[in-house]
Every structure is written in structure tokens, then in C-alpha cells.
Scaffold this motif. Structure first.
Motif, mmCIF file in Angstrom:
data_model
loop_
_atom_site.group_PDB
_atom_site.id
_atom_site.type_symbol
_atom_site.label_atom_id
_atom_site.label_comp_id
_atom_site.label_asym_id
_atom_site.label_seq_id
_atom_site.Cartn_x
_atom_site.Cartn_y
_atom_site.Cartn_z
ATOM 1 N N ALA A 1 0.822 -1.216 0.000
ATOM 2 C CA ALA A 1 0.000 0.000 0.000
ATOM 3 C C ALA A 1 0.854 1.262 0.000
ATOM 4 O O ALA A 1 0.450 2.285 -0.576
ATOM 5 C CB ALA A 1 -0.927 -0.004 1.213
ATOM 6 N N ARG A 2 2.038 1.213 0.604
ATOM 7 C CA ARG A 2 2.908 2.395 0.684
ATOM 8 C C ARG A 2 3.818 2.582 -0.524
ATOM 9 O O ARG A 2 4.378 3.670 -0.711
ATOM 10 C CB ARG A 2 3.764 2.313 1.947
ATOM 11 N N ILE A 3 3.987 1.575 -1.335
ATOM 12 C CA ILE A 3 4.940 1.653 -2.447
ATOM 13 C C ILE A 3 4.706 2.850 -3.366
ATOM 14 O O ILE A 3 5.655 3.569 -3.680
ATOM 15 C CB ILE A 3 5.002 0.323 -3.222
ATOM 16 N N GLY B 1 6.954 6.757 -5.794
ATOM 17 C CA GLY B 1 6.458 7.602 -6.877
ATOM 18 C C GLY B 1 6.015 6.814 -8.095
ATOM 19 O O GLY B 1 5.730 7.390 -9.139
ATOM 20 N N ARG B 2 5.957 5.486 -7.972
ATOM 21 C CA ARG B 2 5.541 4.626 -9.078
ATOM 22 C C ARG B 2 4.453 3.679 -8.586
ATOM 23 O O ARG B 2 4.553 3.120 -7.502
ATOM 24 C CB ARG B 2 6.715 3.800 -9.599
ATOM 25 N N ASP B 3 3.429 3.481 -9.409
ATOM 26 C CA ASP B 3 2.353 2.547 -9.076
ATOM 27 C C ASP B 3 2.798 1.112 -9.329
ATOM 28 O O ASP B 3 3.773 0.863 -10.051
ATOM 29 C CB ASP B 3 1.112 2.846 -9.914
ATOM 30 N N LEU B 4 2.033 0.174 -8.765
ATOM 31 C CA LEU B 4 2.377 -1.241 -8.932
ATOM 32 C C LEU B 4 2.485 -1.674 -10.389
ATOM 33 O O LEU B 4 3.444 -2.376 -10.737
ATOM 34 C CB LEU B 4 1.374 -2.126 -8.194
ATOM 35 N N PRO B 5 1.558 -1.287 -11.281
ATOM 36 C CA PRO B 5 1.720 -1.712 -12.681
ATOM 37 C C PRO B 5 3.052 -1.249 -13.289
ATOM 38 O O PRO B 5 3.651 -1.965 -14.099
ATOM 39 C CB PRO B 5 0.533 -1.070 -13.402
ATOM 40 N N GLU B 6 3.517 -0.079 -12.904
ATOM 41 C CA GLU B 6 4.815 0.392 -13.403
ATOM 42 C C GLU B 6 5.947 -0.496 -12.890
ATOM 43 O O GLU B 6 6.882 -0.807 -13.629
ATOM 44 C CB GLU B 6 5.065 1.830 -12.964
ATOM 45 N N TRP B 7 5.881 -0.866 -11.613
ATOM 46 C CA TRP B 7 6.897 -1.756 -11.054
ATOM 47 C C TRP B 7 6.828 -3.138 -11.687
ATOM 48 O O TRP B 7 7.867 -3.748 -11.981
ATOM 49 C CB TRP B 7 6.759 -1.856 -9.534
ATOM 50 N N PHE B 8 5.615 -3.637 -11.913
ATOM 51 C CA PHE B 8 5.470 -4.942 -12.550
ATOM 52 C C PHE B 8 6.082 -4.915 -13.950
ATOM 53 O O PHE B 8 6.746 -5.864 -14.363
ATOM 54 C CB PHE B 8 4.005 -5.357 -12.642
ATOM 55 N N ASP C 1 10.390 -6.208 -17.737
ATOM 56 C CA ASP C 1 11.374 -5.721 -18.705
ATOM 57 C C ASP C 1 12.813 -5.912 -18.241
ATOM 58 O O ASP C 1 13.738 -5.773 -19.033
ATOM 59 C CB ASP C 1 11.154 -4.229 -18.984
ATOM 60 N N GLY C 2 12.993 -6.218 -16.971
ATOM 61 C CA GLY C 2 14.332 -6.378 -16.411
ATOM 62 C C GLY C 2 14.971 -7.692 -16.830
ATOM 63 O O GLY C 2 14.418 -8.444 -17.639
ATOM 64 N N PRO C 3 16.123 -7.964 -16.270
ATOM 65 C CA PRO C 3 16.819 -9.210 -16.596
ATOM 66 C C PRO C 3 15.964 -10.430 -16.269
ATOM 67 O O PRO C 3 15.150 -10.401 -15.347
ATOM 68 C CB PRO C 3 18.057 -9.167 -15.691
ATOM 69 N N SER C 4 16.169 -11.485 -17.016
ATOM 70 C CA SER C 4 15.416 -12.731 -16.822
ATOM 71 C C SER C 4 16.089 -13.579 -15.751
ATOM 72 O O SER C 4 16.946 -14.403 -16.046
ATOM 73 C CB SER C 4 15.335 -13.512 -18.130
ATOM 74 N N PHE C 5 15.688 -13.356 -14.530
ATOM 75 C CA PHE C 5 16.222 -14.126 -13.427
ATOM 76 C C PHE C 5 15.312 -15.314 -13.147
ATOM 77 O O PHE C 5 14.094 -15.214 -13.269
ATOM 78 C CB PHE C 5 16.314 -13.285 -12.151
ATOM 79 N N HIS D 1 4.253 -9.310 -7.469
ATOM 80 C CA HIS D 1 4.354 -9.552 -8.907
ATOM 81 C C HIS D 1 4.076 -11.029 -9.208
ATOM 82 O O HIS D 1 3.344 -11.342 -10.150
ATOM 83 C CB HIS D 1 5.748 -9.140 -9.408
ATOM 84 N N GLU D 2 4.637 -11.919 -8.408
ATOM 85 C CA GLU D 2 4.403 -13.348 -8.602
ATOM 86 C C GLU D 2 2.922 -13.685 -8.395
ATOM 87 O O GLU D 2 2.350 -14.452 -9.163
ATOM 88 C CB GLU D 2 5.265 -14.172 -7.647
ATOM 89 N N LEU D 3 2.314 -13.130 -7.352
ATOM 90 C CA LEU D 3 0.886 -13.363 -7.110
ATOM 91 C C LEU D 3 0.051 -12.866 -8.295
ATOM 92 O O LEU D 3 -0.884 -13.543 -8.740
ATOM 93 C CB LEU D 3 0.439 -12.650 -5.833
ATOM 94 N N HIS D 4 0.399 -11.697 -8.818
ATOM 95 C CA HIS D 4 -0.327 -11.108 -9.946
ATOM 96 C C HIS D 4 -0.167 -11.969 -11.197
ATOM 97 O O HIS D 4 -1.136 -12.224 -11.909
ATOM 98 C CB HIS D 4 0.179 -9.685 -10.196
#
Length: 75
Positions: free
Chosen positions: A15-17, A22-29, A34-38, A66-69
Motif C-alpha cells: 500500500a505504501r509503495i 512515486g511509481r504505481d504497482l503496474p509500473e513496477w510490474f 522488462d528487467g533481466p530474466s532471473f 508480482h508473482e501473485l499477480h
């Protein structure tokens, strides 16, 4: 991936993220997608913390959410 904190703490972190980062969850997701494939979640956590300057707690919460989503969207 196991949580390092209670479900209530996880909920509060998520809730605080937007306010803290300054970024919403969809932006972080999208950043995670888009990040490295770990393979391991811990690698994604470390990447978020290092690349985006997040605390470990917020990075863990984001990766877990992100995993739950991803699982919810897939089914």
C-alpha cells in the motif's frame, strides 16, 4: 518464495509503495517484466534493490506481489 514478514506487513508495504517510490504497482510490474530474466525470486529482489535503490523489504514485497499477480492473470 517465502515472505520474510507477515501478510499484514506485506499488505502495508504494498500500500505504501506508490507514495514511497512515486511509481504505481503496474509500473513496477512492467519494470520487473522488462528487467533481466532471473530464475530465482531472490535475484529479482537484489536487482530491484540495486538497480532502483529500493530497500530490501520493499523489493521483496514487490517481487512477491508480482508473482501473485502473474499467477492470477495466468489462470
Amino acid at each position: 518464495m517465502s515472505l520474510n514478514h507477515s501478510p499484514e506487513t506485506h499488505k502495508n508495504l504494498i500500500a505504501r509503495i506508490p507514495k514511497v517510490t512515486g511509481r504505481d504497482l503496474p509500473e513496477w510490474f512492467q519494470a520487473i517484466d522488462d528487467g533481466p530474466s532471473f530464475i530465482r525470486c531472490e535475484e529479482r529482489v537484489n536487482w530491484l534493490a540495486d538497480e532502483h535503490g529500493l530497500s530490501h523489504g520493499y523489493a521483496v514485497a514487490l517481487v512477491h506481489e508480482h508473482e501473485l499477480h502473474r499467477r492470477a492473470v495466468r489462470y
